[in-house]
Design a protein around this motif. Structure first.
Motif, PDB file in Angstrom:
ATOM      1  N   GLY A 191       0.846  -1.196   0.000  1.00  0.00           N
ATOM      2  CA  GLY A 191       0.000   0.000   0.000  1.00  0.00           C
ATOM      3  C   GLY A 191       0.875   1.237   0.000  1.00  0.00           C
ATOM      4  N   ASN A 192       0.598   2.148   0.906  1.00  0.00           N
ATOM      5  CA  ASN A 192       1.388   3.377   1.015  1.00  0.00           C
ATOM      6  C   ASN A 192       2.434   3.276   2.110  1.00  0.00           C
ATOM      7  N   LYS A 193       2.915   2.073   2.330  1.00  0.00           N
ATOM      8  CA  LYS A 193       3.976   1.857   3.327  1.00  0.00           C
ATOM      9  C   LYS A 193       5.032   0.921   2.757  1.00  0.00           C
ATOM     10  N   ILE A 194       6.224   0.982   3.338  1.00  0.00           N
ATOM     11  CA  ILE A 194       7.289   0.050   2.974  1.00  0.00           C
ATOM     12  C   ILE A 194       6.916  -1.331   3.502  1.00  0.00           C
ATOM     13  N   GLY A 195       6.991  -2.342   2.620  1.00  0.00           N
ATOM     14  CA  GLY A 195       6.612  -3.693   3.028  1.00  0.00           C
ATOM     15  C   GLY A 195       7.792  -4.561   3.427  1.00  0.00           C
ATOM     16  N   VAL A 196       9.003  -4.018   3.319  1.00  0.00           N
ATOM     17  CA  VAL A 196      10.207  -4.790   3.637  1.00  0.00           C
ATOM     18  C   VAL A 196      10.481  -4.699   5.135  1.00  0.00           C
ATOM     19  N   SER A 197      10.767  -5.839   5.765  1.00  0.00           N
ATOM     20  CA  SER A 197      11.003  -5.860   7.212  1.00  0.00           C
ATOM     21  C   SER A 197      12.411  -5.354   7.536  1.00  0.00           C
ATOM     22  N   PRO A 198      12.621  -4.836   8.749  1.00  0.00           N
ATOM     23  CA  PRO A 198      13.963  -4.397   9.160  1.00  0.00           C
ATOM     24  C   PRO A 198      15.000  -5.517   9.022  1.00  0.00           C
ATOM     25  N   GLN A 199      14.611  -6.755   9.331  1.00  0.00           N
ATOM     26  CA  GLN A 199      15.560  -7.879   9.255  1.00  0.00           C
ATOM     27  C   GLN A 199      16.009  -8.118   7.830  1.00  0.00           C
ATOM     28  N   THR A 200      15.086  -8.028   6.877  1.00  0.00           N
ATOM     29  CA  THR A 200      15.449  -8.233   5.470  1.00  0.00           C
ATOM     30  C   THR A 200      16.383  -7.133   4.990  1.00  0.00           C
ATOM     31  N   ILE A 201      16.124  -5.901   5.411  1.00  0.00           N
ATOM     32  CA  ILE A 201      17.018  -4.792   5.033  1.00  0.00           C
ATOM     33  C   ILE A 201      18.405  -5.038   5.617  1.00  0.00           C
ATOM     34  N   LYS A 202      18.465  -5.507   6.860  1.00  0.00           N
ATOM     35  CA  LYS A 202      19.764  -5.800   7.489  1.00  0.00           C
ATOM     36  C   LYS A 202      20.476  -6.955   6.775  1.00  0.00           C
ATOM     37  N   ASP A 203      19.725  -7.978   6.389  1.00  0.00           N
ATOM     38  CA  ASP A 203      20.314  -9.100   5.640  1.00  0.00           C
ATOM     39  C   ASP A 203      20.870  -8.606   4.299  1.00  0.00           C
ATOM     40  N   TRP A 204      20.155  -7.682   3.690  1.00  0.00           N
ATOM     41  CA  TRP A 204      20.578  -7.113   2.403  1.00  0.00           C
ATOM     42  C   TRP A 204      21.872  -6.312   2.581  1.00  0.00           C
ATOM     43  N   TRP A 205      21.925  -5.513   3.638  1.00  0.00           N
ATOM     44  CA  TRP A 205      23.152  -4.756   3.907  1.00  0.00           C
ATOM     45  C   TRP A 205      24.317  -5.690   4.242  1.00  0.00           C
ATOM     46  N   ASN A 206      23.998  -6.836   4.801  1.00  0.00           N
ATOM     47  CA  ASN A 206      25.045  -7.802   5.135  1.00  0.00           C
ATOM     48  C   ASN A 206      25.779  -8.279   3.883  1.00  0.00           C
ATOM     49  N   ILE A 207      25.061  -8.392   2.757  1.00  0.00           N
ATOM     50  CA  ILE A 207      25.699  -8.750   1.485  1.00  0.00           C
ATOM     51  C   ILE A 207      26.735  -7.684   1.130  1.00  0.00           C
ATOM     52  N   HIS A 208      26.347  -6.420   1.241  1.00  0.00           N
ATOM     53  CA  HIS A 208      27.255  -5.310   0.915  1.00  0.00           C
ATOM     54  C   HIS A 208      28.463  -5.292   1.855  1.00  0.00           C
ATOM     55  N   LEU A 209      28.202  -5.476   3.144  1.00  0.00           N
ATOM     56  CA  LEU A 209      29.291  -5.448   4.136  1.00  0.00           C
ATOM     57  C   LEU A 209      30.266  -6.600   3.914  1.00  0.00           C
ATOM     58  N   ASN A 210      29.737  -7.773   3.579  1.00  0.00           N
ATOM     59  CA  ASN A 210      30.602  -8.931   3.334  1.00  0.00           C
ATOM     60  C   ASN A 210      31.440  -8.765   2.063  1.00  0.00           C
ATOM     61  N   LEU A 211      30.882  -8.103   1.057  1.00  0.00           N
ATOM     62  CA  LEU A 211      31.650  -7.836  -0.166  1.00  0.00           C
ATOM     63  C   LEU A 211      32.849  -6.939   0.143  1.00  0.00           C
ATOM     64  N   ILE A 212      32.638  -5.958   1.003  1.00  0.00           N
ATOM     65  CA  ILE A 212      33.752  -5.074   1.384  1.00  0.00           C
ATOM     66  C   ILE A 212      34.752  -5.829   2.254  1.00  0.00           C
ATOM     67  N   LYS A 213      34.229  -6.598   3.202  1.00  0.00           N
ATOM     68  CA  LYS A 213      35.089  -7.351   4.125  1.00  0.00           C
ATOM     69  C   LYS A 213      35.999  -8.328   3.386  1.00  0.00           C
ATOM     70  N   THR A 214      35.473  -8.978   2.358  1.00  0.00           N
ATOM     71  CA  THR A 214      36.250  -9.971   1.605  1.00  0.00           C
ATOM     72  C   THR A 214      37.011  -9.353   0.426  1.00  0.00           C
ATOM     73  N   LYS A 215      36.857  -8.022   0.278  1.00  0.00           N
ATOM     74  CA  LYS A 215      37.489  -7.270  -0.822  1.00  0.00           C
ATOM     75  C   LYS A 215      36.929  -7.653  -2.193  1.00  0.00           C
ATOM     76  N   GLY A 216      35.742  -8.264  -2.195  1.00  0.00           N
ATOM     77  CA  GLY A 216      35.069  -8.566  -3.460  1.00  0.00           C
ATOM     78  C   GLY A 216      34.607  -7.301  -4.166  1.00  0.00           C
ATOM     79  N   SER A 217      34.431  -6.240  -3.389  1.00  0.00           N
ATOM     80  CA  SER A 217      34.086  -4.933  -3.946  1.00  0.00           C
ATOM     81  C   SER A 217      35.011  -3.887  -3.325  1.00  0.00           C
ATOM     82  N   PRO A 218      35.034  -2.678  -3.888  1.00  0.00           N
ATOM     83  CA  PRO A 218      35.832  -1.614  -3.273  1.00  0.00           C
ATOM     84  C   PRO A 218      35.329  -1.277  -1.871  1.00  0.00           C
ATOM     85  N   ASP A 219      36.118  -0.491  -1.135  1.00  0.00           N
ATOM     86  CA  ASP A 219      35.721  -0.073   0.206  1.00  0.00           C
ATOM     87  C   ASP A 219      34.588   0.952   0.129  1.00  0.00           C
TER      88      ASP A 219
END
Length: 428
Positions: free
Chosen positions: A217-245
């Motif tokens: 509807g007129n609200k975000i339907g994504v849960s805080p946990q899913t957003i955190k899991d999504w950010w975890n992908i980004h953080l792990n890419l930086i941690k493993t140097k798979g992506s730039p810092d």
């Protein structure tokens, strides 16, 4: 959608909304040229290449309609919506307006757009794709073409690092992170495995894999946990140097696709809309391919979806409504226009035009067509136009993502604040 681009800031969005709301007066566009011809104004954004091919298509339309002059009002994407909102507020809207799905409801809800039902031939456009341009039962927008947010890869860079291309029918986010890290490592840090993406389409796909909608509807339907899991992908890419810092990631994110790691030969993977494959190929000078997005463990859907790249709309206050509809019809349905524009605005929405230009598509665009044909049965239906205020979503999501990557905010805090600000943006 020509994506990967920064959208309006929240402040600019608020200003634009106030400006549009305050609009008064009557009439827009139209008029006559000095030579007595009907003048039609057409606004759009893009690259120099898009401007060149659009001008060519306009000349073709004018040759077929010698009583009409089409005046293209072109800008780069960064300035497009600010300029458009100013014109609309001053009752000086162009007759034909190009919009993204994220900005569609913004203008529809303010009565800016004309109903194009029965004025433009839509018989050869898939009903579900066409439906994305309908708001409250009115066909306010006609899709130009379709694309899908996908993973782009350079096979050359993957193989140079001694790695194999993944089986994209079943690879996971963990395998994606691992592959990116190995590519960076094997290249001695000269080639990054991938670059980060904060496009809301990426989070939408990831959330769908978790069984959650981006908007409810007129609200975000994504849960805080899913957003955190999504950010975890980004953080792990930086941690493993798979992506730039974080610093380099932020720098790259502010640039166009032409300046991406993949395009400049310093990256092997990235995420973009499928209609951008040709531009990446041209900029990099290397063959690039499309892959399915990785999946979350246990996901029963890829989360990927088909979406109009952009829409043609007409001003409800245009004094040249018939001519505006005629121009839109030409751009969408005329094979001669299709042979000029090709897949620049997505693979043609009209099945007849697509059939007419199929053999003339550049090799990279044929790859895009083959890829979309291959994954079509797996794609979710095209989404409805999101709530007004959605134009600010990429800016909001990028801002909080960078706060997390730089360590200035905890994922818990950032997720809650993102949801609060995003909900405020789309509820306004």
């Amino acid at each position: 959608m020509s994506s990967g681009k920064k959208m309006w800031s929240a402040a600019l969005l608020a200003t634009a909304v106030l400006a549009v709301t305050a609009a008064c007066g009557s009439g827009s566009g139209g008029g006559e040229s000095a030579d007595g011809k009907i003048k039609l104004r057409f606004s759009y954004w893009g690259s120099d290449a898009r401007q060149k091919m659009t001008e060519e298509a306009i000349k073709k339309f004018e040759a077929k309609n010698p009583n009409i002059d089409v005046e293209g009002e072109f800008s780069d994407f960064a300035a497009y919506y600010e300029t458009l909102s100013t014109k609309v507020a001053a009752s000086d809207a162009p007759d034909v307006i190009t919009l993204e799905i994220r900005g569609l409801r913004e203008y529809a809800d303010r009565g800016t757009l004309a109903d194009l039902a029965s004025k433009v031939n839509t018989a050869d456009i898939d009903a579900k794709v066409l439906g994305t341009g309908a708001i409250d039962g009115k066909q306010l927008a006609i899709p130009t073409g379709v694309n899908a947010f996908s993973l782009v890869v350079s096979p050359t860079e993957v193989e140079a690092a001694g790695q194999k291309l993944p089986d994209d029918t079943k690879w996971t986010w963990e395998e994606y992170i691992d592959l990116a890290a190995k590519i960076t490592d094997k290249s001695g840090g000269k080639i990054y495995g991938t670059q980060q993406s904060f496009n809301p389409a990426f989070l939408q796909i990831f959330a769908a894999q978790k069984g959650e909608p981006f908007y409810n509807g007129n609200k975000i339907g994504v849960s805080p946990q899913t957003i955190k899991d999504w950010w975890n992908i980004h953080l792990n890419l930086i941690k493993t140097k798979g992506s730039p810092d974080a610093a380099k990631t932020a720098e790259i994110g502010a640039q166009s696709v032409d300046q991406s790691l993949l395009a400049t030969g310093t990256g092997a993977m990235g995420m973009w809309w499928s209609n951008q494959l040709g531009g990446i190929n041209k900029a990099s000078g290397k063959e690039v391919d499309l892959l399915r997005m990785p999946k979350a463990e246990g996901a029963t859907t890829s989360g990927m979806f088909l979406q109009p790249a952009m829409f043609y709309t007409a001003s409800s206050k245009s004094e040249r409504a018939a001519e505006a509809a005629k121009f839109i019809d030409f751009m969408v349905n005329d094979p001669e226009a299709g042979q000029i524009v090709l897949s620049d605005r997505g693979l043609p929405a009209s099945s007849k035009v697509l059939a007419a230009v199929k053999d003339k598509l550049p090799a990279t665009d044929k790859k895009t067509l083959d890829f979309l044909d291959k994954v079509k049965s797996e794609l979710a239906d095209p989404p409805a136009a999101p709530p007004k205020g959605a134009s600010a979503m990429e800016d909001i999501l990028t801002r909080y993502s960078e706060e997390v990557l730089f360590g200035r905010m905890t994922p818990d805090d950032a997720a809650q604040k993102f949801i609060t600000e995003a909900n405020a943006s789309i509820a306004g």
